[in-house]
Scaffold this motif. Structure first.
Motif, PDB file in Angstrom:
ATOM      1  N   CYS A  95      34.167  34.944  38.793  1.00 46.22           N
ATOM      2  CA  CYS A  95      32.868  35.020  38.121  1.00 46.22           C
ATOM      3  C   CYS A  95      32.704  33.894  37.108  1.00 46.22           C
ATOM      4  N   ILE A  96      33.772  33.595  36.379  1.00 47.53           N
ATOM      5  CA  ILE A  96      33.712  32.512  35.395  1.00 47.53           C
ATOM      6  C   ILE A  96      33.411  31.182  36.081  1.00 47.53           C
ATOM      7  N   GLU A  97      34.062  30.940  37.200  1.00 49.74           N
ATOM      8  CA  GLU A  97      33.824  29.699  37.929  1.00 49.74           C
ATOM      9  C   GLU A  97      32.356  29.572  38.332  1.00 49.74           C
ATOM     10  N   LYS A  98      31.774  30.657  38.815  1.00 50.24           N
ATOM     11  CA  LYS A  98      30.371  30.622  39.235  1.00 50.24           C
ATOM     12  C   LYS A  98      29.436  30.509  38.038  1.00 50.24           C
ATOM     13  N   GLY A  99      29.838  31.107  36.912  1.00 49.65           N
ATOM     14  CA  GLY A  99      28.981  31.070  35.735  1.00 49.65           C
ATOM     15  C   GLY A  99      29.080  29.795  34.929  1.00 49.65           C
ATOM     16  N   TRP A 100      30.113  28.976  35.184  1.00 46.74           N
ATOM     17  CA  TRP A 100      30.350  27.762  34.395  1.00 46.74           C
ATOM     18  C   TRP A 100      30.060  26.501  35.200  1.00 46.74           C
ATOM     19  N   GLN A 101      30.100  26.571  36.497  1.00 45.71           N
ATOM     20  CA  GLN A 101      30.107  25.352  37.306  1.00 45.71           C
ATOM     21  C   GLN A 101      28.848  24.493  37.151  1.00 45.71           C
ATOM     22  N   ASP A 102      27.691  25.112  36.917  1.00 48.95           N
ATOM     23  CA  ASP A 102      26.452  24.343  36.881  1.00 48.95           C
ATOM     24  C   ASP A 102      26.228  23.603  35.572  1.00 48.95           C
ATOM     25  N   TRP A 103      26.889  24.022  34.499  1.00 42.79           N
ATOM     26  CA  TRP A 103      26.630  23.377  33.207  1.00 42.79           C
ATOM     27  C   TRP A 103      27.880  22.829  32.537  1.00 42.79           C
ATOM     28  N   GLU A 119      25.645  17.282  28.874  1.00 41.24           N
ATOM     29  CA  GLU A 119      25.424  16.802  27.515  1.00 41.24           C
ATOM     30  C   GLU A 119      24.770  17.899  26.679  1.00 41.24           C
ATOM     31  N   LEU A 120      25.042  17.887  25.382  1.00 43.77           N
ATOM     32  CA  LEU A 120      24.420  18.860  24.487  1.00 43.77           C
ATOM     33  C   LEU A 120      22.910  18.779  24.594  1.00 43.77           C
ATOM     34  N   GLY A 121      22.269  19.926  24.609  1.00 42.46           N
ATOM     35  CA  GLY A 121      20.826  19.969  24.736  1.00 42.46           C
ATOM     36  C   GLY A 121      20.346  20.140  26.156  1.00 42.46           C
ATOM     37  N   ASP A 122      21.242  20.037  27.132  1.00 46.68           N
ATOM     38  CA  ASP A 122      20.849  20.230  28.522  1.00 46.68           C
ATOM     39  C   ASP A 122      20.361  21.670  28.703  1.00 46.68           C
ATOM     40  N   PRO A 123      19.206  21.853  29.363  1.00 52.44           N
ATOM     41  CA  PRO A 123      18.658  23.212  29.511  1.00 52.44           C
ATOM     42  C   PRO A 123      19.537  24.151  30.314  1.00 52.44           C
ATOM     43  N   LEU A 124      20.474  23.611  31.083  1.00 49.62           N
ATOM     44  CA  LEU A 124      21.355  24.475  31.867  1.00 49.62           C
ATOM     45  C   LEU A 124      22.423  25.153  31.010  1.00 49.62           C
ATOM     46  N   ILE A 125      22.690  24.605  29.831  1.00 50.25           N
ATOM     47  CA  ILE A 125      23.718  25.183  28.966  1.00 50.25           C
ATOM     48  C   ILE A 125      23.208  26.492  28.380  1.00 50.25           C
ATOM     49  N   PRO A 126      23.937  27.580  28.566  1.00 53.07           N
ATOM     50  CA  PRO A 126      23.468  28.875  28.046  1.00 53.07           C
ATOM     51  C   PRO A 126      23.548  28.947  26.522  1.00 53.07           C
TER      52      PRO A 126
END
Length: 416
Positions: free
Chosen positions: A235-243, A247-254
């Motif tokens: 689950c961590i791999e799937k929840g982390w892979q996209d972001w 860079e800081l400020g990227d909208p993908l970062i939760p």
């Protein structure tokens, strides 16, 4: 299957706040106190300008002054939904819980298609059942809005604006379902149906928003509570892979609380290097986040203990790839215990200073930090020069430093 509730995110970096203030200085200067002989129709700035200023002050975390702007709007437009909701947010941040609750209750009693007040009320609920009821109300409203949007699209994908709105609605639904899951992970953790409820809620969340990192990370937390560590890692791999690595400020970062939750899971899984990688990003974003400094120090401390145990058991240092951002040691070798504990000492010392300066409401964190520092002292790990600047600490405690805003006087005049 009890889990710890997520903490509220901390303040933002001073430099970022200062930049925002400079960017809005010209606009603020253009707003002046109305003259005494002005007509009734021009006796105060337009509502749009007052709302804009309130948004700016909210971004700067000046909730007191923002609330005054918003209260001024409501004196002339009591039915202004945006102003009332923002005033509720200000009251919440200022600790005026009952006032905030009343604003949100007013909104849900007068508007049947607003989901956000229910989400706030869910967090202010006096019982887990009440919280779940508010979340369910929010989900129902959001699902109706999503259905209407999907059915009203002229094409299967819709235009760009429709895609943005649809993505946002899906994320809000998923977020509300995650909130319900966390109720079962905390307040209702002893409910015999809690594991089943968590799985159903998160399954629905991921069917609505399959790439939502918050849902995947929450599912990892559920799997940890079920002692399913391999599934949690997946689950961590799937929840982390996209972001990861963005860079800081990227909208993908939760949001920061989600990343702190992920960090805690990584520490439980003894993935110290990955936890430190994540924490370094958080501290780069917000250098005054107390929990991030604490968890980073704790991660380095635990990693140092693990390195020593491995060396003792195997007679050599274990080698493994080091994640990005972890720069102690040489080559691909895990750093030695002393290096880990020196890093731990630095982070924990900073945490202690921040905790004192902010009067942080977590005495258990400070107690653990001091316990760890005592162990490091006993091991001969002394603080490096320049880690803690007592003059800066004194200034922060006295309300001095660079938190001041040259525009405050103009803001005060405008809101009168």
């Amino acid at each position: 299957m009890a889990r710890t509730k997520r903490t509220k995110p901390g303040g933002r970096q001073r430099a970022e706040i200062a930049a925002e203030k400079q960017a809005t200085a010209a606009a603020t200067a253009a707003l002046s106190t109305p003259s005494s002989n002005a007509s009734a129709s021009t006796s105060q700035p337009p509502v749009e300008e007052l709302l804009g200023k309130a948004h700016t002050l909210l971004a700067q975390q000046d909730y007191e002054l923002a609330s005054r702007f918003l209260a001024r709007i409501l004196t002339t437009e009591p039915s202004n939904i945006e102003a009332r909701e923002l005033l509720g947010v200000c009251d919440l941040e200022l600790g005026n819980v009952e006032e905030a609750r009343n604003h949100f209750l007013h909104l849900v009693s007068t508007s049947s298609d607003l989901s956000s007040p229910y989400l706030y009320l869910a967090q202010l609920a006096s019982s887990p059942q009440e919280s779940l009821a508010h979340y369910e109300s929010a989900v129902r409203i959001l699902e109706v809005q999503l259905k209407e949007l999907v059915e009203g699209k002229e094409t299967e994908e819709g235009d760009e604006d429709e895609q943005v709105v649809e993505k946002d609605l899906r994320k809000q639904i998923s977020g509300a379902l995650v909130g319900m899951t966390e109720v079962y992970l905390t307040d209702l953790c002893f409910d015999p149906l809690a594991p089943e409820k968590c799985d159903l809620l998160l399954s629905k969340a991921l069917s609505v928003s399959p790439q939502d990192p918050e849902a995947w990370i929450c599912l990892a937390s559920v799997r940890m509570s079920q002692s399913r560590e391999i599934d949690a890692l997946s689950c961590i791999e799937k929840g982390w892979q996209d972001w990861r690595g963005k860079e800081l400020g990227d909208p993908l970062i939760p949001a920061l609380p989600t990343r702190l939750s992920l960090t805690r899971i990584l520490l439980e899984l003894q993935k110290y290097a990955f936890a430190i990688e994540l924490l370094r990003g958080i501290r780069e974003e917000d250098e005054e986040e107390v929990e991030a400094a604490y968890l980073e120090g704790w991660a380095w401390f635990l990693w140092g203990e693990e390195v020593a145990l491995l060396a003792s058991a195997e007679g050599t240092e274990k080698k493994e790839p080091r994640p990005a951002g972890v720069d102690v040691g040489e080559g691909d070798e895990v750093p030695e215990k002393k290096e880990c504990w020196e890093e731990a000492r630095e982070s924990l010392s900073v945490c202690e200073v921040l905790h004192r300066a902010q009067n942080h409401p977590s005495p258990e964190v400070l107690a653990h930090v001091r316990e760890l520092l005592a162990q490091l002292d006993a091991a001969g790990i002394r603080p490096a020069q320049g880690i803690v600047d007592e003059e800066d600490l004194d200034g922060m405690e006295d309300g001095e430093g660079d938190w001041g805003d040259d525009d405050d006087d103009e803001d005060e005049e405008m809101v009168e």
